[in-house]
Design an enzyme around this catalytic site. Structure first.
Site, short mmCIF file in Angstrom:
data_model
loop_
_atom_site.label_atom_id
_atom_site.label_comp_id
_atom_site.label_asym_id
_atom_site.label_seq_id
_atom_site.Cartn_x
_atom_site.Cartn_y
_atom_site.Cartn_z
N SER A 222 4.65 -5.49 3.29
CA SER A 222 3.35 -5.22 3.93
C SER A 222 2.24 -5.93 3.16
CB SER A 222 3.13 -3.71 4.02
OG SER A 222 1.97 -3.39 4.76
N LEU A 223 1.30 -5.19 2.60
CA LEU A 223 0.23 -5.79 1.80
C LEU A 223 0.77 -6.69 0.71
CD1 LEU A 223 -2.74 -5.88 0.67
CD2 LEU A 223 -2.11 -3.83 -0.64
N GLN B 68 1.46 -9.48 11.68
CA GLN B 68 1.99 -8.40 10.84
C GLN B 68 1.19 -7.12 10.97
OE1 GLN B 68 0.59 -7.31 7.37
NE2 GLN B 68 2.34 -7.77 6.03
N GLN C 116 0.84 -1.19 0.00
CA GLN C 116 0.00 0.00 0.00
C GLN C 116 0.88 1.24 0.00
OE1 GLN C 116 -3.10 -0.41 2.82
NE2 GLN C 116 -3.96 1.62 2.52
N ARG D 155 -9.34 -7.75 5.00
CA ARG D 155 -8.27 -7.03 5.69
C ARG D 155 -8.38 -5.53 5.43
NH1 ARG D 155 -2.86 -5.46 4.40
NH2 ARG D 155 -1.30 -5.90 6.02
N HIS E 34 0.78 -1.46 11.14
CA HIS E 34 1.95 -2.10 11.73
C HIS E 34 2.35 -1.47 13.07
CE1 HIS E 34 2.20 -4.20 7.97
NE2 HIS E 34 2.30 -3.06 7.33
#
Length: 324
Positions: free
Chosen positions: A90-91, A253, A10, A115, A204
């Site tokens: 991340s994503l 995460q 993202q 999510r 996060h």
């Protein structure tokens, strides 16, 4: 050619991304149709026609970036490389999970969709529940080691180190006023630039605990398979080899800093012919170059090209032909 794929997350999105892949590859068109059907969203509109503000909504962004990443993967597959390792920022982990065989495409889209909704809802709630109207978000800090950033944030309320991007870059996340409050501390310590990111939440960090709890309930309804391609995770940067350990890492995460420096170091030790950033933007290639300055002998030759257009795909194919 043995390659590794790294997938952006993202913040890498931009209006109109991956449109040339959609026009060129029927398998990409089929992928768009599948994601639109599974989510009830018009993905062609979101990627090609939506405004930057609409695209920036977390529930739209997460699906759009995942779809863009997997579209590039479909195109890269046509070159016939052997994929030895995958990782995602991340994503971007969810694209890596599909490629490694841990998640089916449909399950990955379901998880990313849920999510994104959960993280957007919790982010909105964090802003709405703040009596002073303070909002939440993330800020990149350039020119300062993440470890030093963590030291400066110790004891500061409402702001956390969320990403270990490179030896000279980290990301802080939290409330807007808290991020503004620590800006002078960061600048005095040597930060060269402080840049707000195109995301709508403090991802996060412990502020996302409610999102972690809600996501865990959904993740435990999905099958996480043993990876068939080496898979590296964000929580500690290492390779994970069981579906269950990967499930728990995906849950954790949401509230844990992204350990991207460690992942880059792990990937550099594999002896790959090439590492490819598969998806929109050039963020991950830039982070790799920053680490290469510290570890020149290990990393420089592997600095990844970004494949986010037909032209860049053709350049990669030309490189492949020079070594076979």
């Amino acid at each position: 050619m043995d390659i590794g794929l790294i997938f952006p997350g993202q913040g890498a999105q931009y209006p109109g991304m991956i449109q040339d892949f959609y026009q060129e590859f029927t398998q990409v068109q089929a992928l768009f149709d599948l994601v639109s059907e599974e989510t009830g969203k018009d993905m062609r509109h979101i990627l090609f026609d939506a405004s930057e503000a609409e695209l920036q909504q977390t529930d739209n962004t997460q699906l759009a970036v995942t779809l863009a990443n997997l579209s590039v993967y479909e195109a890269v597959k046509t070159l016939g490389h052997t994929i030895r390792a995958v990782a995602g920022f991340s994503l971007g982990e969810y694209s890596a999970l599909v490629v490694s065989g841990v998640l089916s495409l449909v399950d990955a889209i379901r998880l990313v969709n849920e999510r994104g909704k959960i993280m957007e809802q919790v982010s909105v709630q964090l802003s709405a529940s703040n009596a002073s109207g303070d909002t939440v978000g993330m800020t990149a800090v350039l020119g300062l080691a993440p470890e030093r950033i963590a030291e400066l944030l110790a004891g500061q309320e409402g702001v956390y180190l969320a990403m270990y991007n490179s030896p000279v870059q980290g990301v802080v996340a939290g409330y807007q006023r808290a991020r503004e409050r620590v800006t002078e501390l960061l600048k005095e310590a040597g930060a060269k630039r402080i840049i707000p990111l195109k995301v709508s939440g403090p991802f996060h960090t412990p502020l996302m605990q409610d999102a972690r709890t809600a996501f865990a309930d959904i993740a435990h309804t999905i099958a996480f398979n043993t990876p068939t391609i080496a898979y590296y995770n964000n929580v500690d940067g290492t390779q994970l080899i069981t579906g269950e350990s990967i499930r728990e890492a995906c849950i954790q995460q949401i509230i844990s800093p992204v350990q991207w420096i460690r992942e880059e170091q792990e990937l550099s030790a594999l002896g790959l012919s090439k590492l490819i950033e598969a998806g929109p933007g050039t963020v991950l290639a830039g982070l790799w170059r920053a680490l290469a300055k510290e570890k020149t002998e290990e990393l420089t030759g592997l600095t990844p090209p970004t494949v986010d257009s037909i032209a860049s795909l053709e350049q990669l194919d030309a490189f492949r032909k020079t070594i076979i």
